[in-house]
Design a protein around this motif. Structure first.
Motif, PDB file in Angstrom:
ATOM      1  N   ASN A 161      32.644  21.134  90.276  1.00  0.00           N
ATOM      2  CA  ASN A 161      32.162  20.639  91.573  1.00  0.00           C
ATOM      3  C   ASN A 161      30.719  21.063  91.815  1.00  0.00           C
ATOM      4  OD1 ASN A 161      34.588  19.428  92.100  1.00  0.00           O
ATOM      5  ND2 ASN A 161      35.310  21.027  93.507  1.00  0.00           N
ATOM      6  N   TYR A 163      28.366  21.741  89.554  1.00  0.00           N
ATOM      7  CA  TYR A 163      27.477  20.956  88.692  1.00  0.00           C
ATOM      8  C   TYR A 163      27.376  19.503  89.148  1.00  0.00           C
ATOM      9  CZ  TYR A 163      26.762  24.705  85.330  1.00  0.00           C
ATOM     10  OH  TYR A 163      26.393  25.878  84.728  1.00  0.00           O
ATOM     11  N   SER A 164      28.468  18.944  89.598  1.00  0.00           N
ATOM     12  CA  SER A 164      28.396  17.552  90.070  1.00  0.00           C
ATOM     13  C   SER A 164      27.550  17.462  91.346  1.00  0.00           C
ATOM     14  CB  SER A 164      29.786  16.973  90.292  1.00  0.00           C
ATOM     15  OG  SER A 164      30.480  17.679  91.261  1.00  0.00           O
ATOM     16  N   GLU A 165      27.599  18.489  92.189  1.00  0.00           N
ATOM     17  CA  GLU A 165      26.725  18.509  93.372  1.00  0.00           C
ATOM     18  C   GLU A 165      25.260  18.570  92.947  1.00  0.00           C
ATOM     19  OE1 GLU A 165      27.836  21.692  95.998  1.00  0.00           O
ATOM     20  OE2 GLU A 165      29.887  20.926  96.236  1.00  0.00           O
ATOM     21  N   TRP A 166      24.968  19.418  91.968  1.00  0.00           N
ATOM     22  CA  TRP A 166      23.588  19.516  91.473  1.00  0.00           C
ATOM     23  C   TRP A 166      23.123  18.176  90.895  1.00  0.00           C
ATOM     24  CZ3 TRP A 166      23.806  24.658  88.203  1.00  0.00           C
ATOM     25  CH2 TRP A 166      23.831  25.756  89.067  1.00  0.00           C
ATOM     26  N   GLU A 167      24.043  17.543  90.138  1.00  0.00           N
ATOM     27  CA  GLU A 167      23.685  16.258  89.533  1.00  0.00           C
ATOM     28  C   GLU A 167      23.411  15.205  90.613  1.00  0.00           C
ATOM     29  OE1 GLU A 167      25.442  13.168  86.167  1.00  0.00           O
ATOM     30  OE2 GLU A 167      26.779  14.625  87.107  1.00  0.00           O
ATOM     31  N   GLN A 168      24.237  15.201  91.640  1.00  0.00           N
ATOM     32  CA  GLN A 168      24.069  14.262  92.758  1.00  0.00           C
ATOM     33  C   GLN A 168      22.730  14.519  93.447  1.00  0.00           C
ATOM     34  OE1 GLN A 168      26.313  11.935  93.397  1.00  0.00           O
ATOM     35  NE2 GLN A 168      25.248  11.060  95.116  1.00  0.00           N
ATOM     36  N   GLU A 169      22.438  15.787  93.691  1.00  0.00           N
ATOM     37  CA  GLU A 169      21.186  16.152  94.360  1.00  0.00           C
ATOM     38  C   GLU A 169      19.990  15.765  93.487  1.00  0.00           C
ATOM     39  OE1 GLU A 169      18.997  20.244  95.713  1.00  0.00           O
ATOM     40  OE2 GLU A 169      21.186  20.182  95.882  1.00  0.00           O
ATOM     41  N   MET A 171      19.871  13.353  91.254  1.00  0.00           N
ATOM     42  CA  MET A 171      19.741  11.897  91.252  1.00  0.00           C
ATOM     43  C   MET A 171      19.090  11.414  92.552  1.00  0.00           C
ATOM     44  SD  MET A 171      23.326  10.797  89.418  1.00  0.00           S
ATOM     45  CE  MET A 171      23.157   9.077  89.698  1.00  0.00           C
ATOM     46  N   GLN A 172      19.457  12.036  93.669  1.00  0.00           N
ATOM     47  CA  GLN A 172      18.849  11.652  94.947  1.00  0.00           C
ATOM     48  C   GLN A 172      17.353  11.962  94.944  1.00  0.00           C
ATOM     49  OE1 GLN A 172      21.127  13.756  97.874  1.00  0.00           O
ATOM     50  NE2 GLN A 172      22.796  12.244  97.887  1.00  0.00           N
ATOM     51  N   ARG A 173      16.957  13.112  94.409  1.00  0.00           N
ATOM     52  CA  ARG A 173      15.537  13.464  94.342  1.00  0.00           C
ATOM     53  C   ARG A 173      14.783  12.508  93.417  1.00  0.00           C
ATOM     54  NH1 ARG A 173      15.062  20.028  93.989  1.00  0.00           N
ATOM     55  NH2 ARG A 173      15.858  20.461  96.071  1.00  0.00           N
ATOM     56  N   GLN A 175      15.603   9.470  92.717  1.00  0.00           N
ATOM     57  CA  GLN A 175      15.525   8.189  93.422  1.00  0.00           C
ATOM     58  C   GLN A 175      14.407   8.220  94.453  1.00  0.00           C
ATOM     59  OE1 GLN A 175      17.429   5.705  92.525  1.00  0.00           O
ATOM     60  NE2 GLN A 175      16.657   4.272  94.018  1.00  0.00           N
TER      61      GLN A 175
END
Length: 190
Positions: A161, A163-169, A171-173, A175
């Motif tokens: 969880n 690492y997936s939060e970091w990955e999401q963050e 990707m948002q940056r 973008q």
């Protein structure tokens, strides 16, 4: 004091009685000594004194083995021969049972029945405590599974969880950076 670890058959036999244990045989030997002491103090010429000594021996339970009981029986017979009324001579109390049939002995049945509620109460208390412990342990596991902090039960899920939060963050940056590049007119090199 020397303890004889090797008991022999002769150690268990006292005055023609074969006892089951050395302790019982030793008690019988003590009874013989007590009988000799009673004989020294017993005045057979005065039945009332003999009767008092006999009753005292019964009350104090000074004689505890069949040897002692046999002696008391001879004193009883002597008192009867001397003219002491039978109702004045107390019977010899036997503080033991001679059969293994507990259902035949009402006093043993009563003592067993009296103990049952005690065991029943302990059993019920034990079962209640065990159920309570199971509930506490189950709730501890539930709390561990639901908590956010990683522990031995949910560490893998917590790390995945994170690492997936970091990955999401990330990707948002990324973008947001691409959006800003497009606004600024910077071309993507890929």
């Amino acid at each position: 004091m020397v303890i004889n670890l090797m008991e022999t058959k002769d150690d268990l036999v006292v005055e023609g009685y074969h006892f089951a244990t050395l302790a019982d045989a030793e008690t019988a030997r003590q009874d013989i000594k007590r009988i000799k002491n009673l004989e020294n103090n017993m005045d057979y010429r005065k039945p009332q004194n003999a009767l008092l000594l006999y009753h005292r021996a019964l009350e104090t339970r000074v004689l505890q083995t069949p040897i002692g009981f046999a002696y008391l029986l001879t004193v009883q017979e002597h008192l009867k021969r001397c003219g002491v009324p039978e109702d004045k001579i107390k019977p010899i109390p036997l503080y033991m049972t001679f059969t293994n049939k507990t259902e035949a002995n009402s006093s043993i049945r009563k003592s067993i029945a009296a103990r049952q509620p005690e065991y029943k109460g302990r059993f019920i208390t034990s079962v209640c405590l065990n159920v309570l412990m199971v509930i506490v342990i189950a709730s501890m596991f539930a709390i561990s599974l639901k908590s956010d902090s990683p522990n031995i039960i949910n560490y893998r899920r917590a790390i995945v969880n994170e690492y997936s939060e970091w990955e999401q963050e990330l990707m948002q940056r990324e973008q947001a950076v691409r959006e800003e590049e497009r606004k600024a007119g910077i071309k993507d090199e890929n």
